[in-house]
Every structure is written in structure tokens, then in C-alpha cells.
Design a protein around this motif. Structure first.
Motif, PDB file in Angstrom:
ATOM      1  N   MET A 169      23.817  64.622  49.573  1.00 36.13           N
ATOM      2  CA  MET A 169      23.017  65.340  48.569  1.00 36.13           C
ATOM      3  C   MET A 169      21.524  65.143  48.828  1.00 36.13           C
TER       4      MET A 169
ATOM      5  N   THR B  98      28.493  58.168  39.950  1.00 32.95           N
ATOM      6  CA  THR B  98      29.380  59.213  40.493  1.00 32.95           C
ATOM      7  C   THR B  98      30.694  59.291  39.722  1.00 32.95           C
TER       8      THR B  98
ATOM      9  N   THR C 105      30.993  60.944  37.181  1.00 35.87           N
ATOM     10  CA  THR C 105      30.906  62.220  36.483  1.00 35.87           C
ATOM     11  C   THR C 105      31.300  63.343  37.447  1.00 35.87           C
ATOM     12  N   SER C 106      30.951  64.571  37.090  1.00 36.38           N
ATOM     13  CA  SER C 106      31.261  65.692  37.994  1.00 36.38           C
ATOM     14  C   SER C 106      30.270  65.705  39.152  1.00 36.38           C
ATOM     15  N   ILE C 107      30.651  66.406  40.233  1.00 36.44           N
ATOM     16  CA  ILE C 107      29.767  66.546  41.405  1.00 36.44           C
ATOM     17  C   ILE C 107      28.437  67.175  40.970  1.00 36.44           C
ATOM     18  N   GLU C 108      28.500  68.173  40.084  1.00 40.23           N
ATOM     19  CA  GLU C 108      27.287  68.879  39.628  1.00 40.23           C
ATOM     20  C   GLU C 108      26.350  67.921  38.901  1.00 40.23           C
ATOM     21  N   GLU C 109      26.920  67.067  38.039  1.00 40.78           N
ATOM     22  CA  GLU C 109      26.087  66.115  37.287  1.00 40.78           C
ATOM     23  C   GLU C 109      25.450  65.081  38.232  1.00 40.78           C
ATOM     24  N   THR C 110      26.226  64.645  39.223  1.00 41.77           N
ATOM     25  CA  THR C 110      25.685  63.692  40.200  1.00 41.77           C
ATOM     26  C   THR C 110      24.543  64.341  40.979  1.00 41.77           C
ATOM     27  N   GLU C 111      24.732  65.602  41.360  1.00 40.91           N
ATOM     28  CA  GLU C 111      23.705  66.320  42.118  1.00 40.91           C
ATOM     29  C   GLU C 111      22.408  66.437  41.301  1.00 40.91           C
ATOM     30  N   THR C 112      22.554  66.714  40.018  1.00 40.10           N
ATOM     31  CA  THR C 112      21.382  66.798  39.134  1.00 40.10           C
ATOM     32  C   THR C 112      20.664  65.458  39.085  1.00 40.10           C
TER      33      THR C 112
END
Length: 201
Positions: A23, A176, A178-185
Motif C-alpha cells: 500500500m 489490519t 479491519t477491511s482492506i479499504e479501511e487499512t488503505e485509508t
């Protein structure tokens, strides 16, 4: 002369460190992956293969280092392990220096170092980012890996600084669980925060 802010990225097995490193890379932050460098230097035609063969006869072949054979020669033998490390560590340090020179103009770089605390590398970075997840998520991920057993998992954990201690010593924590999207944020927000830290130096 300003240099990049050096971020040490670490985390215990199964915490999602490689995903987070990817990421950072996707967001344009150069990432130095020490393990990947070692694999390349020990792979087919790798620059460390002749030295390792000389020190540990029979441990290499056409495909580079035979990890199982080399492992058998160094397992439980502190002197042999020290001999191997004296070949590998300086080579990795040279690659890291070259990486820093190559990316001297970047605002920040990431050093992906699995054993950052265990090997005492925390002093060489400006900020430590620990990738963490709940213990049950970690266990589920690790035990889903091919060839992994409860015993192997327990042994690996016994060699690593506990997650709770890593979290306590971190400058920043990426969750991590959480969801992939939340981690990316989280990663994008952290990059913005780190850029401000660098400007303030």
C-alpha cells in the motif's frame, strides 16, 4: 542536505505487513524489502551464492541456495549462523545504502524489516510503524498457510518480540484487523502525517 524520512515498517507473522508495504508502494513511497533482496541474492545466479557455497559446501545448486540444506547446516549452531549472517548482513546493508542514494530526493522511504526490534534496527530509522491485528485474526491467517502447524506457529512467535511490546514501542500503528479499504485509508492518512513531520524537521 535533507534526506528522506526513514520509516521502519515491522510486524509479527500474519499481521499483514507485506500488504501494508504494498500500500505504501502503491501510494508512491519507495519500499526497501530486505527479505526480497536476500532472496534475490541467494536465488539463481545470485551474488551471494558462491560465498555461501564456499562457507557451507553442498548448500547451493543451479537454483541458488537450497534453503532446507542450508537451514540444516546452521540450525542450532550459533557459530554457523553467525558465519552466514556475516555474509548476508553486509550485502543487505550495501543494497540499502544504494537504495537510499537512488531515492535521496524522496520525501520518505520505507524499510520493510520483519525483525526490526529483534535485531536492533530501530535506532537506524526515524519513525517505527507497527502493523498489528487481533491475535485471533493473526492465528487464522498463519494457520491457513501451506505447511503451517500449531507447533511451528508457536515456535515462530517465541522468537519474535510480542505484539503488545511492539505496539508499545511504535511511533504509529496500522491496524489490519479491519477491511482492506479501511487499512488503505489508514496508510494514506499516515503518509500525509509523516510528510508533515518531515517538513517540520
Amino acid at each position: 542536505m535533507t534526506r528522506p524520512l526513514i520509516i521502519g515498517l515491522t510486524g509479527s507473522i500474519g499481521m499483514g505487513k507485506s500488504t501494508v508495504a504494498a500500500m505504501f508502494e502503491a501510494a508512491g513511497v519507495p519500499v526497501f524489502d530486505a527479505d526480497a533482496e536476500v532472496r534475490a541474492m541467494q536465488g539463481p545466479g545470485g551474488e551471494l551464492v558462491p560465498q555461501i557455497e564456499a562457507a557451507f559446501p553442498g548448500s547451493t545448486g543451479p537454483d541458488g541456495v537450497k534453503r532446507d540444506d542450508l537451514g540444516a547446516q546452521v540450525f542450532g549452531d550459533k557459530d554457523a549462523l553467525a558465519r552466514l549472517e556475516s555474509i548476508v548482513h553486509p550485502a543487505v546493508a550495501r543494497k540499502r545504502e544504494a537504495f537510499l542514494i537512488e531515492h535521496a530526493g524522496a520525501p520518505m522511504v520505507v524499510f520493510d524489516i520483519p525483525l526490526l526490534f529483534e535485531k536492533g534496527g530501530a535506532q537506524a530509522v526515524d519513525r517505527v510503524v507497527v502493523v498489528s491485528a487481533p491475535a485471533e485474526a493473526q492465528r487464522r491467517r498463519v494457520l491457513a498457510r501451506p505447511g503451517m502447524t500449531e507447533e511451528k506457529f508457536a515456535h515462530i512467535l517465541s522468537l519474535q518480540v510480542p505484539d503488545i511490546d511492539k505496539r508499545a514501542r511504535a511511533d504509529h500503528i496500522i491496524d489490519t484487523g479491519t477491511s482492506i479499504e479501511e487499512t488503505e485509508t489508514e496508510v494514506i492518512d499516515l503518509i500525509a502525517q509523516l510528510k508533515r513531520i518531515r517538513i517540520g524537521r
